[in-house]
Scaffold this motif. Sequence first.
Motif, mmCIF file in Angstrom:
data_model
loop_
_atom_site.group_PDB
_atom_site.id
_atom_site.type_symbol
_atom_site.label_atom_id
_atom_site.label_comp_id
_atom_site.label_asym_id
_atom_site.label_seq_id
_atom_site.Cartn_x
_atom_site.Cartn_y
_atom_site.Cartn_z
ATOM 1 N N MET A 8 10.161 5.873 -12.689
ATOM 2 C CA MET A 8 11.423 5.502 -12.392
ATOM 3 C C MET A 8 11.670 6.298 -11.041
ATOM 4 O O MET A 8 12.365 5.865 -10.145
ATOM 5 N N ALA A 41 9.595 4.567 -8.227
ATOM 6 C CA ALA A 41 10.454 3.123 -7.638
ATOM 7 C C ALA A 41 11.701 3.433 -6.974
ATOM 8 O O ALA A 41 11.829 2.738 -5.844
ATOM 9 N N ILE A 65 14.349 -1.165 -14.368
ATOM 10 C CA ILE A 65 12.909 -1.064 -14.656
ATOM 11 C C ILE A 65 12.416 -1.855 -16.000
ATOM 12 O O ILE A 65 12.915 -1.607 -16.999
ATOM 13 N N ALA A 94 4.464 -1.245 -14.118
ATOM 14 C CA ALA A 94 6.085 -1.228 -14.129
ATOM 15 C C ALA A 94 6.572 -2.216 -12.869
ATOM 16 O O ALA A 94 5.699 -2.399 -11.967
ATOM 17 N N HIS A 95 7.732 -2.709 -13.210
ATOM 18 C CA HIS A 95 8.340 -3.525 -12.077
ATOM 19 C C HIS A 95 9.798 -3.173 -12.136
ATOM 20 O O HIS A 95 10.449 -2.977 -13.123
ATOM 21 N N ALA A 96 10.419 -2.746 -10.837
ATOM 22 C CA ALA A 96 11.694 -2.395 -10.720
ATOM 23 C C ALA A 96 12.535 -3.202 -9.779
ATOM 24 O O ALA A 96 11.912 -3.867 -8.841
#
Length: 135
Positions: free
Chosen positions: A53, A56, A81, A123-125
């Motif tokens: 996090m 990101a 996220i 991960a994608h945020a």
Amino acid sequence: MATKAELTHFFQTDFPQADFIIDNVGEKSATIRKKINQGHLRPGGTVSGPVLMELADAALYVAILSEIGLVAHAVTTNLNINFLRKPSAEKDIIAKCTLIKLGKVLAIGEVSIYSGDSPEPVAHAVGTYSIPPVK
């Protein structure tokens, strides 16, 4: 706009606790990396969610500042996220941000986070930043 060198200097002087490397900045984009050490891991030998996090959020900030200049008081207003797969404890974490919207008061971007050179994101945020008014 701010260059990679200007951004690197800004983070070293204004945010010395920021321990990421700016790989590049481009048109409404930025790529940063974080070298992973034992302090970044959670039980089970994976990189902790807060580290992902943090990266990101930092990638969003770098991409935005590369476009609007060195505005220290731009702040996160939202960050969502999704954790997709387990990142390696032995590889750098790489965050690639693309700004979706860059307005006068809000910026919205998405960040794909990778473990080393793996083609699949871990991960994608999506995040929003508030940009302070110009005085």
